[in-house]
Scaffold this motif. Structure first.
Motif, short mmCIF file in Angstrom:
data_model
loop_
_atom_site.label_atom_id
_atom_site.label_comp_id
_atom_site.label_asym_id
_atom_site.label_seq_id
_atom_site.Cartn_x
_atom_site.Cartn_y
_atom_site.Cartn_z
N ALA A 122 35.52 33.72 41.10
CA ALA A 122 36.54 34.77 41.03
C ALA A 122 37.61 34.59 42.11
CB ALA A 122 35.88 36.14 41.17
N PHE A 123 37.21 34.06 43.28
CA PHE A 123 38.16 33.93 44.39
C PHE A 123 39.27 32.92 44.10
CE2 PHE A 123 34.79 36.27 46.34
CZ PHE A 123 35.44 37.09 47.25
N PRO A 124 38.94 31.66 43.79
CA PRO A 124 40.04 30.74 43.47
C PRO A 124 40.89 31.20 42.29
CG PRO A 124 37.90 29.69 43.10
CD PRO A 124 37.65 30.95 43.85
N VAL A 125 40.27 31.81 41.31
CA VAL A 125 41.03 32.28 40.15
C VAL A 125 42.09 33.30 40.58
CG1 VAL A 125 40.86 33.66 38.04
CG2 VAL A 125 39.28 31.75 38.41
N ALA A 126 41.73 34.13 41.56
CA ALA A 126 42.70 35.14 42.02
C ALA A 126 43.64 34.57 43.09
CB ALA A 126 41.95 36.35 42.58
N LEU A 127 43.09 33.78 44.03
CA LEU A 127 43.87 33.41 45.22
C LEU A 127 44.89 32.31 44.97
CD1 LEU A 127 41.09 33.62 47.99
CD2 LEU A 127 42.74 35.35 47.30
N PHE A 128 44.54 31.30 44.19
CA PHE A 128 45.50 30.20 43.99
C PHE A 128 46.75 30.65 43.22
CE2 PHE A 128 41.83 27.54 45.22
CZ PHE A 128 42.45 26.77 46.19
N PRO A 129 46.61 31.41 42.12
CA PRO A 129 47.83 31.92 41.49
C PRO A 129 48.62 32.85 42.42
CG PRO A 129 46.02 32.00 39.95
CD PRO A 129 45.43 31.67 41.28
N ALA A 130 47.92 33.63 43.24
CA ALA A 130 48.62 34.51 44.19
C ALA A 130 49.43 33.68 45.18
CB ALA A 130 47.61 35.40 44.92
N GLU B 26 40.44 27.88 49.31
CA GLU B 26 39.78 26.60 49.62
C GLU B 26 38.34 26.82 50.07
OE1 GLU B 26 41.08 24.11 48.65
OE2 GLU B 26 40.16 22.42 49.67
N LEU B 27 38.14 27.84 50.89
CA LEU B 27 36.79 28.14 51.38
C LEU B 27 35.85 28.41 50.20
CD1 LEU B 27 34.81 28.90 53.70
CD2 LEU B 27 35.66 31.24 53.50
N PHE B 28 36.29 29.28 49.27
CA PHE B 28 35.41 29.63 48.15
C PHE B 28 35.30 28.50 47.14
CE2 PHE B 28 36.13 33.81 49.96
CZ PHE B 28 34.85 34.33 49.90
N THR B 29 36.36 27.70 47.02
CA THR B 29 36.27 26.54 46.12
C THR B 29 35.26 25.53 46.66
OG1 THR B 29 38.56 26.89 45.48
CG2 THR B 29 37.59 24.77 44.93
N GLY B 30 35.20 25.41 47.97
CA GLY B 30 34.21 24.52 48.58
C GLY B 30 32.79 24.95 48.23
N LEU B 31 32.53 26.25 48.33
CA LEU B 31 31.20 26.77 47.98
C LEU B 31 30.96 26.62 46.48
CD1 LEU B 31 31.28 30.01 50.19
CD2 LEU B 31 29.99 27.90 50.62
N LEU B 32 32.03 26.88 45.72
CA LEU B 32 31.92 26.79 44.26
C LEU B 32 31.58 25.37 43.83
CD1 LEU B 32 32.36 28.21 41.51
CD2 LEU B 32 34.76 27.51 41.64
N LEU B 33 32.12 24.42 44.57
CA LEU B 33 31.90 23.01 44.24
C LEU B 33 30.40 22.68 44.27
CD1 LEU B 33 33.54 20.49 43.60
CD2 LEU B 33 33.68 20.01 46.04
N ILE B 34 29.71 23.27 45.23
CA ILE B 34 28.25 23.07 45.30
C ILE B 34 27.60 23.63 44.04
CG2 ILE B 34 26.15 23.61 46.59
CD1 ILE B 34 28.00 23.87 49.10
N VAL C 192 36.87 21.63 39.22
CA VAL C 192 36.66 22.27 40.52
C VAL C 192 36.87 21.27 41.65
CG1 VAL C 192 34.97 23.46 41.99
CG2 VAL C 192 35.12 24.03 39.56
N LEU C 193 36.41 20.04 41.44
CA LEU C 193 36.58 18.99 42.45
C LEU C 193 38.07 18.72 42.68
CD1 LEU C 193 35.13 16.84 44.23
CD2 LEU C 193 35.34 15.27 42.31
N LEU C 194 38.81 18.61 41.59
CA LEU C 194 40.25 18.35 41.69
C LEU C 194 40.95 19.53 42.36
CD1 LEU C 194 42.32 16.21 40.97
CD2 LEU C 194 42.64 17.33 38.75
N LEU C 195 40.52 20.72 42.01
CA LEU C 195 41.09 21.93 42.63
C LEU C 195 40.87 21.91 44.13
CD1 LEU C 195 42.36 24.76 42.54
CD2 LEU C 195 40.10 25.68 42.01
#
Lengths: 456, 160
Positions: free
Chosen positions: B30-38, B66-74, B99-102
Motif C-alpha cells: 500500500a505504501f509504494p502505491v500511495a507514495l510514488f504517485p504522490a 523506497e523503505l517500504f519497497t525494500g521490505l516488500l521486495l523480501i 517490485v525489483l525494478l521499482l
C-alpha cells in the motif's frame, strides 16, 4: 532450498550493484589541476548523481607535531580546549580563543540527515565550550602558563574584535560588547548586545568579524542559509553578505552581497583594506567551485547563488537572474576547490625572513566533497603591496597522518606581531599551535604589564 | 504470505481465487502505491513553481516509498519462491520483477532528489518519478488482483 541464504544474497546484491554503478559514474575526480591564483582553471560542471565524499576521520597527534618548514618551530600553546576556532591577540600579548560549535539547522530532506552524519565523522567528540578563553605565555616559551575562562555563556562565538578599549564578540545570533581592562583574565560583567545578527536556520552559522583599522567600524560576515539556494531563496534575506556595523549605535549597512560563506575577515595593513576568505559551493565536481581570498569592494555582488567566479552560471538555481549574474564580480585570488579556508591573518614586517615579508596566512580546514583530500593545512599567500602576487606556499602541514586520518584540522589563524609568531586553532585535536621562526626571539617588552614588573 | 499447511501432493493445487499476496505484504504494498504517485505529483508542482518545499516533499515521499519497497521486495521474493506450489508461477515472477525494478528506480530517484535546488528534480527526476509511479501502480494491480477466471479454470482442470 535455503531460503534464508537466497534472501540475504538478494538483499545484499541489489543495492550494492546499483550503488557501484552510480559511484563508478561519478567517482572520477579528474586530473588535479592547479586552481590557485587570480585566474583558476574552471572545468565543466559535473552532474553526478552522488556527490564524491571523503572526509578524514580524527586520530590523535600522539606526541607528534604538525610539520613546519626548516628553521621554524611549532609548539602546542594550549591543549584540552573545547573546539577552538578563532583567535585574537590583545595589545598586551594575551591571546583570546573562541571555542564552541554551532549548526542547529533542521534537517529538511533525507539527505541532510545522511550528510550530517558523514560530516560529523570528521569532527571532534568534545562538546563545544561556547566561551572565550584567555591564553598567556608571559615567558614566551611557547606554552601558555595561564589558561583562563575569559567570557562564558556564549553561543558559537566565532567573531572576535578589539576596538575602542572593548572586546566585541559575534555569537551566531548577535554581536556583544564586553568592557575590558588591560591585563584582565576574566570578564564577569554581562555583555551588552550591540546588534542582532541574522540567525534564522543558520545553515552557515559562523559570524566572522574584524574591526576597521581605526576601530570605528566592525565588519561581520553572514554566510548563506544553504549550499546553493536549496532551502528556498526567501530564507536568504540578509544572508551571504558582509555587514558594516557602527559599534556605537548598532546600526548596520550591507557592504557586499552574493558572498556565499565569508568565514574569516581581516584588514590588510598595507592599505587598511578589508579582505575575506570565502567558502564556495559544493556538488558541482571535485574542482568546482574554488574557494577564494578577496578584497571586499563596497557594494560588490559576488555571484552567489546565481553564478560563480564572475559570470559562470550555476544551473541549479531557478528562477534565473541574468540581471544579477551580469553584475557579479570576479574574486581576487583562488585558493582551490573544497579547501574550506576558515582562517585569515595578514603579516608584514619581515620578521620571518624575505619569503614571508608581506602576505596572508590562511587556515584550510579541508574538504569533504572530493575524493582526494584538499586543504588540511595552513598556507601563505604572498602579497606585493596591496595585492596577492605569486602562488600559495605551504607553511604548516602534516595534519593528515600517513594512515589518512586527520590528526588535526586547522581553523583560525592569528599573527602575533609582537612575538613574530603564527597561531593556529585546531578544532580536532583541540589545540592552539604556535609557530615561530628560529631567528625570532621573544621580546620581553611585550609581556603583560604585571609579569614584566615581576621580571624587573 | 498465508501458509498452506496441507500436505503437498502431486495432484493438489490450491484452487481458492484469493489474492496472490498475504495481508502483511498487502500492507507493505500500500505504501509504494500511495507514495510514488504522490512524489510524481509534488515533482510536477515543483517544476511548475520552483518552490523548494515541493521538492523536499518529493524527497521524503520517495524515501518512504523506497523503505517500504525494500521490505516488500523480501515479501515478493518469498511469494516467488512459493509460487510453484500455489499456482501463481508466471504472475509471481512478473510481480517480483516489477517490485525489483521499482526499488532500483526509486533508489536512483532518491539520489537524484538529494541533489541541490533545480537539479533535485529536472528532467531525469521527472522521468524517474513517472516510471516509479507507473511501476508502483502495476505492482498494485498484480499484487491485489484475485486470480483471473481462466487461471482458476485451468487449476481446476489440473486438480481433476
Amino acid at each position: 532450498m535455503n531460503l534464508r541464504a537466497m534472501l540475504s544474497r538478494t538483499a545484499a546484491v541489489v543495492p550494492v550493484a546499483a550503488l557501484s554503478l552510480l559511484l563508478s559514474a561519478c567517482g572520477n575526480a579528474g586530473p588535479d589541476v592547479d586552481q590557485t591564483g587570480p585566474d583558476p582553471v574552471l572545468p565543466p560542471q559535473s552532474d553526478a548523481l552522488l556527490p564524491a565524499m571523503n572526509i578524514a576521520t580524527p586520530a590523535g597527534w600522539d606526541g607528534d607535531l604538525p610539520t613546519v618548514p626548516q628553521g621554524f618551530a611549532i609548539t602546542p600553546l594550549a591543549t584540552g580546549l573545547k573546539i577552538p576556532r578563532q583567535m585574537l591577540v590583545l595589545p598586551n600579548g594575551d591571546i583570546l580563543v573562541a571555542e564552541g560549535a554551532g549548526g542547529h539547522a533542521p534537517a529538511l530532506r533525507p539527505k541532510d540527515v545522511i550528510a550530517g552524519y558523514i560530516k560529523g565523522k570528521g569532527k571532534t567528540s568534545v562538546k563545544g565550550g561556547d566561551r572565550v578563553s584567555l591564553l598567556r605565555d608571559a615567558d614566551g616559551d611557547g606554552q601558555a602558563e595561564l589558561v583562563s575562562e575569559f567570557i562564558t555563556g556564549l553561543d558559537a562565538p566565532y567573531g572576535l574584535a578589539y576596538a575602542d578599549g572593548a572586546i566585541y564578540v559575534a555569537n551566531q545570533d548577535n554581536l556583544m560588547r564586553f568592557p575590558y581592562q588591560e591585563g584582565q583574565t576574566r570578564i564577569a560583567a554581562p555583555g551588552e548586545i550591540v546588534a542582532k545578527l541574522p540567525s534564522r536556520i543558520n545553515h552557515h552559522w559562523t559570524k566572522a568579524m574584524t574591526a576597521s583599522a581605526d576601530g570605528s567600524r566592525l565588519y561581520v560576515g553572514i554566510g548563506s542559509n544553504s549550499n546553493v539556494g536549496e532551502r528556498g531563496m526567501e530564507v536568504e534575506e540578509d544572508r551571504a553578505v558582509i555587514w558594516e556595523i557602527d559599534p556605537q549605535t548598532g546600526m548596520h549597512r550591507q557592504l557586499v552581497s552574493g558572498i556565499r560563506n565569508p568565514t574569516a575577515l581581516a584588514i590588510n595593513p598595507a592599505d587598511d583594506a578589508l579582505w575575506a576568505v570565502v567558502n564556495e559551493r559544493d556538488e558541482l565536481g571535485a574542482q568546482l567551485v574554488p574557494d577564494y581570498l578577496t578584497r571586499i569592494r563596497d557594494g560588490a555582488f559576488y555571484g552567489w547563488p546565481y553564478s560563480y567566479w564572475g559570470q559562470h552560471v550555476d544551473p541549479r538555481v531557478r528562477p534565473r537572474r541574468p540581471d544579477l549574474v551580469e553584475q557579479a564580480v570576479v574574486p581576487d585570488y583562488s585558493l582551490g576547490s573544497h579547501r574550506a579556508p576558515l582562517g585569515l591573518a595578514f603579516a608584514d614586517g619581515g620578521a620571518w625572513g624575505q619569503r614571508f615579508a608581506s602576505g596572508a596566512f590562511i587556515g584550510e580546514h579541508g574538504s569533504w566533497n572530493r575524493e582526494d583530500l584538499a586543504g588540511y593545512k595552513v598556507v601563505w599567500v604572498p602579497f606585493t603591496g596591496a595585492s596577492p602576487s605569486g602562488k600559495p606556499v605551504d607553511v604548516v602541514t602534516g595534519f593528515i597522518g600517513d594512515d589518512g586520518h586527520a590528526r588535526g584540522r586547522p581553523v583560525g589563524v592569528a599573527w602575533d606581531a609582537q612575538r613574530s609568531a603564527l597561531l593556529i586553532a585546531d578544532d580536532v585535536s583541540n589545540t592552539v599551535w604556535r609557530v615561530t621562526y628560529g631567528a625570532a626571539v621573544p621580546t620581553p617588552a611585550t609581556v603583560p604589564a604585571r609579569t614584566a614588573a615581576m621580571a624587573d | 504470505m498465508i501458509r498452506d499447511r496441507r500436505p503437498p501432493s502431486a495432484h493438489h493445487v490450491r484452487t481458492a481465487s484469493g489474492p496472490m499476496i498475504g495481508s502483511l505484504q498487502a500492507l507493505l504494498l500500500a505504501f509504494p502505491v500511495a507514495l510514488f504517485p504522490a512524489a510524481l505529483v509534488s515533482d510536477i508542482t515543483y517544476l511548475n513553481t520552483a518552490e523548494m518545499q515541493w521538492s523536499n516533499f518529493s524527497a521524503w515521499l520517495l524515501a518512504g516509498g523506497e523503505l517500504f519497497t525494500g521490505l516488500l521486495l523480501i515479501g515478493a521474493f518469498v511469494t516467488l519462491v512459493r509460487s510453484g506450489r500455489s499456482g501463481y508461477g508466471g504472475r509471481a515472477l512478473i510481480y517480483f520483477l516489477v517490485v525489483l525494478l521499482l526499488f532500483a528506480v526509486g533508489l536512483v530517484n532518491s539520489f537524484q532528489h538529494s541533489r541541490d535546488a533545480w537539479w533535485s528534480v529536472e528532467t531525469l527526476g521527472l522521468v524517474l518519478s513517472v516510471a516509479g509511479a507507473l511501476l508502483a501502480l502495476v505492482a498494485g494491480f498484480i499484487g491485489y488482483s484475485a486470480r483471473a477466471a481462466h487461471e482458476v479454470v485451468h487449476d481446476r482442470e489440473i486438480a481433476r
